[in-house]
Enzyme design. Structure first.
Site, PDB file in Angstrom:
ATOM      1  N   THR A   1      -4.510  -3.747   6.249  1.00 30.06           N
ATOM      2  CA  THR A   1      -5.965  -3.633   6.193  1.00 30.06           C
ATOM      3  C   THR A   1      -6.506  -2.981   7.452  1.00 30.06           C
ATOM      4  O   THR A   1      -7.380  -2.111   7.400  1.00 30.06           O
ATOM      5  CB  THR A   1      -6.603  -5.027   6.018  1.00 30.06           C
ATOM      6  OG1 THR A   1      -6.236  -5.548   4.740  1.00 30.06           O
ATOM      7  CG2 THR A   1      -8.124  -4.961   6.114  1.00 30.06           C
TER       8      THR A   1
ATOM      9  N   GLU B   1     -27.645 -14.917   6.960  1.00 24.59           N
ATOM     10  CA  GLU B   1     -26.570 -15.721   7.528  1.00 24.59           C
ATOM     11  C   GLU B   1     -26.798 -17.213   7.278  1.00 24.59           C
ATOM     12  O   GLU B   1     -27.894 -17.727   7.482  1.00 24.59           O
ATOM     13  CB  GLU B   1     -26.460 -15.449   9.039  1.00 24.59           C
ATOM     14  CG  GLU B   1     -25.619 -16.431   9.826  1.00 24.59           C
ATOM     15  CD  GLU B   1     -24.181 -16.532   9.330  1.00 24.59           C
ATOM     16  OE1 GLU B   1     -23.672 -17.663   9.249  1.00 24.59           O
ATOM     17  OE2 GLU B   1     -23.574 -15.490   9.001  1.00 24.59           O
TER      18      GLU B   1
ATOM     19  N   ARG C   1       0.842  -1.200   0.000  1.00 23.23           N
ATOM     20  CA  ARG C   1       0.000   0.000   0.000  1.00 23.23           C
ATOM     21  C   ARG C   1       0.875   1.246   0.000  1.00 23.23           C
ATOM     22  O   ARG C   1       2.081   1.192   0.241  1.00 23.23           O
ATOM     23  CB  ARG C   1      -0.899   0.030   1.240  1.00 23.23           C
ATOM     24  CG  ARG C   1      -1.959  -1.060   1.299  1.00 23.23           C
ATOM     25  CD  ARG C   1      -2.757  -0.934   2.602  1.00 23.23           C
ATOM     26  NE  ARG C   1      -3.689  -2.029   2.771  1.00 23.23           N
ATOM     27  CZ  ARG C   1      -4.920  -2.043   2.312  1.00 23.23           C
ATOM     28  NH1 ARG C   1      -5.377  -0.989   1.661  1.00 23.23           N
ATOM     29  NH2 ARG C   1      -5.705  -3.093   2.507  1.00 23.23           N
TER      30      ARG C   1
ATOM     31  N   GLU D   1     -20.993  -5.301  12.615  1.00 22.85           N
ATOM     32  CA  GLU D   1     -20.459  -3.976  12.945  1.00 22.85           C
ATOM     33  C   GLU D   1     -20.867  -2.947  11.888  1.00 22.85           C
ATOM     34  O   GLU D   1     -21.452  -1.900  12.215  1.00 22.85           O
ATOM     35  CB  GLU D   1     -18.936  -4.027  13.068  1.00 22.85           C
ATOM     36  CG  GLU D   1     -18.452  -4.684  14.352  1.00 22.85           C
ATOM     37  CD  GLU D   1     -16.943  -4.588  14.540  1.00 22.85           C
ATOM     38  OE1 GLU D   1     -16.477  -4.925  15.630  1.00 22.85           O
ATOM     39  OE2 GLU D   1     -16.239  -4.170  13.583  1.00 22.85           O
TER      40      GLU D   1
ATOM     41  N   ILE E   1     -17.722  -8.553  11.141  1.00 24.69           N
ATOM     42  CA  ILE E   1     -17.657  -7.460  10.169  1.00 24.69           C
ATOM     43  C   ILE E   1     -19.043  -7.045   9.709  1.00 24.69           C
ATOM     44  O   ILE E   1     -19.387  -5.863   9.662  1.00 24.69           O
ATOM     45  CB  ILE E   1     -16.784  -7.862   8.966  1.00 24.69           C
ATOM     46  CG1 ILE E   1     -15.337  -8.089   9.404  1.00 24.69           C
ATOM     47  CG2 ILE E   1     -16.832  -6.790   7.875  1.00 24.69           C
ATOM     48  CD1 ILE E   1     -14.450  -8.667   8.318  1.00 24.69           C
TER      49      ILE E   1
ATOM     50  N   HIS F   1     -16.048   1.666  42.821  1.00 24.34           N
ATOM     51  CA  HIS F   1     -17.505   1.841  42.763  1.00 24.34           C
ATOM     52  C   HIS F   1     -17.818   3.318  42.561  1.00 24.34           C
ATOM     53  O   HIS F   1     -17.232   4.174  43.206  1.00 24.34           O
ATOM     54  CB  HIS F   1     -18.150   1.353  44.063  1.00 24.34           C
ATOM     55  CG  HIS F   1     -19.620   1.645  44.149  1.00 24.34           C
ATOM     56  ND1 HIS F   1     -20.555   0.887  43.471  1.00 24.34           N
ATOM     57  CD2 HIS F   1     -20.305   2.627  44.796  1.00 24.34           C
ATOM     58  CE1 HIS F   1     -21.766   1.374  43.723  1.00 24.34           C
ATOM     59  NE2 HIS F   1     -21.634   2.437  44.518  1.00 24.34           N
TER      60      HIS F   1
ATOM     61  N   GLY G   1      -1.362 -10.763   5.886  1.00 25.84           N
ATOM     62  CA  GLY G   1      -2.759 -10.594   6.270  1.00 25.84           C
ATOM     63  C   GLY G   1      -3.755 -11.387   5.452  1.00 25.84           C
ATOM     64  O   GLY G   1      -3.451 -12.464   4.932  1.00 25.84           O
TER      65      GLY G   1
ATOM     66  N   GLY H   1       6.242  -7.320  -2.224  1.00 26.96           N
ATOM     67  CA  GLY H   1       7.302  -8.256  -1.900  1.00 26.96           C
ATOM     68  C   GLY H   1       7.009  -9.662  -2.403  1.00 26.96           C
ATOM     69  O   GLY H   1       5.857 -10.103  -2.420  1.00 26.96           O
TER      70      GLY H   1
END
Length: 469
Positions: free
Chosen positions: A42, A206, A36, A190, A187, A448, A145, A115
């Site tokens: 990521t 799902e 990147r 969220e 993911i 507390h 990753g 790389g």
């Protein structure tokens, strides 16, 4: 070839950059290669960090429109999505700039390029201009990753606007009226909750008959009920057979896993969040003799070494949960091993967090896992409804659940559904790291009033009785 490095890390995500920094701190000469334009992988660029910025901002927006009035704060919030996205982008920039600073501070050679392992001891880097450079090194760490997995058997045409992955879902130009999220994992939930809070009608499809796959069943069920109250709709036990563009935007076709009529749902945006797969293609692994398993993961031994001497791997490219902090722990351990120390990761005490509202956090075993293993255990639970701080904050949803060995009282798992669960789970992880018992936790003084008192009360419930219910 240029000077020889002690370590070349391919990938600058949490695993890669942490490994590079720790190795440099231990006196190794280190280079880190990143494809990147900016460091952080990521996680920092299009994953953990930007999504959390949007989660926090959208939660604040929802609170301002709902619970503020109950506390005597009368406002009429107005969404400025462009400014919210700017907040996200500033957060990302601050973090990726921070990694560049840490590389400079620790005298790490950062190289922007792709790389590829030529052989043990040699990493070829291809720059954007097409030029190449070969780095000579004593050790190589693969930390590249993961990438979006897609849907098995379904051809997808991602377009960054209508059919999107998580990379694009953090940068939509407007709030969709209808969003279908394929995948009820971390993911999907969220990002689905972000857009639901901002006004989208969100439907989650799902394959499994529960959300958050490996999560404790009781926590999963309670969490789903809370999300339904927030407006999310769920289609569980549903196999997606098609995702395609339509006149209205896009449509998702699915059928019951156990058999039945197919169903089609229309949406403005379809978010495909079916998990991630290790990014191991194009690295020259096969040519170098580095073995991968049937899922494309790099095979390693107990010290992160691959089938080739001098080549190691950590993070999402190897077995285990795809978690940034798991990759970081492995990065530290590998750096210590390469420096002649005794690096180690305790995989039984790695927490997992879902940054929704409320949050979900867990560490260790679930009830289902303990039952399957034939382990006798005690259960201690405490609801946030009975916690004074939670009442004051109007955040009484959820509970804490502590699982302890019935004979030894050693804590085997802790699961939290509630506000700030992601921070509170650290206490449980620390306890488990030292082999602590529920009584140890219960007899530790907690300030507390705090939300963490609910964790203490659940521990009391595991070995004796809670105080406040």
């Amino acid at each position: 070839m240029a000077d020889t490095y002690d370590l070349v890390v391919i990938g600058s995500g949490p695993g890669g950059y942490v490994c590079a920094i720790k190795a440099a701190q231990l006196g190794l000469k280190v280079a880190c290669v990143e494809k990147r334009k900016t460091y952080g992988g990521t996680c920092l660029n299009v994953g953990c960090i930007p999504s959390k910025a949007l989660l926090y901002a959208s939660e604040a927006f929802a609170e301002a429109g709902h619970s503020f009035a109950e506390m005597g704060i009368e406002v009429e919030p107005k969404l400025n999505l462009a400014k919210m996205m700017s907040h996200k982008d500033k957060t990302v920039k601050a973090n990726v700039d921070g990694i560049a600073y840490l590389f400079k501070k620790n005298k790490i050679t950062g190289i922007i390029g792709t790389g590829r392992i030529k052989a043990a001891g040699a990493v070829e880097v291809t720059k954007d201009d097409g030029s190449t450079e070969t780095l000579s090194t004593k050790a190589i760490c693969i930390a590249t990753g993961s990438e979006v997995a897609g849907i098995p058997g379904v051809e997808l045409s991602f377009d960054a606007a209508t059919i999107v992955s998580s990379d694009e879902a953090i940068a939509l130009p407007k709030v969709p009226e209808r969003m279908v999220v394929v995948g009820g994992g971390v993911i999907g939930l969220e990002l689905g909750s972000v857009w639901a809070r901002l006004g989208a009608k969100v439907t989650v499809v799902e394959f499994l008959d529960k959300i958050l796959g490996p999560m404790d069943q009781e926590i999963s069920t309670a969490f789903q009920k809370l999300l339904v109250k927030q407006g999310l709709e769920f289609k569980l036990g549903a196999k997606v057979t098609g995702v395609e563009k339509s006149d209205a935007g896009a449509k998702v076709t699915f059928e019951p896993v156990k058999g039945g009529e197919a169903e089609t749902v229309e949406a403005d945006v379809v978010l495909v969040a079916t998990g991630r797969r290790p990014h191991t293609d194009g690295l020259g692994l096969d040519e170098a003799g580095v073995r991968r398993d049937e899922r494309g993961r790099v095979e390693i031994d107990g010290h992160f070494k691959t089938s080739v001497d001098g080549i190691y791997a950590i993070g999402d490219v190897v077995k285990g949960a795809m978690l940034a902090h798991k990759a970081e722990d492995e990065g530290v351990a590998l750096a210590e091993i390469l420096a002649g120390q005794a690096g180690h990761v305790n995989y039984e005490a790695i927490p997992s967090v879902v940054y929704t509202a409320p949050e979900v956090a867990s560490v260790g075993r679930t009830e289902e896992e303990l039952k399957k293993a034939g382990v006798e255990y005690s259960v201690g639970k405490f609801p946030f409804m009975a916690n004074g701080r939670a009442r004051a904050m109007l955040k009484t949803d959820g509970f804490v659940k502590v699982l302890a060995d019935k004979k030894t009282d050693r804590v085997l798992g802790v699961h939290i559904l509630g506000a700030d669960a992601g921070d509170m789970i650290a206490e449980a992880a620390l306890l488990m790291e030292f082999g602590g018992a529920s009584e140890d936790l219960a007899r530790t003084s907690h300030a507390h009033p705090t939300l963490s008192e609910a964790v203490r009360e659940a521990a009391f419930a595991a070995f004796a009785k809670p105080i406040h219910i």
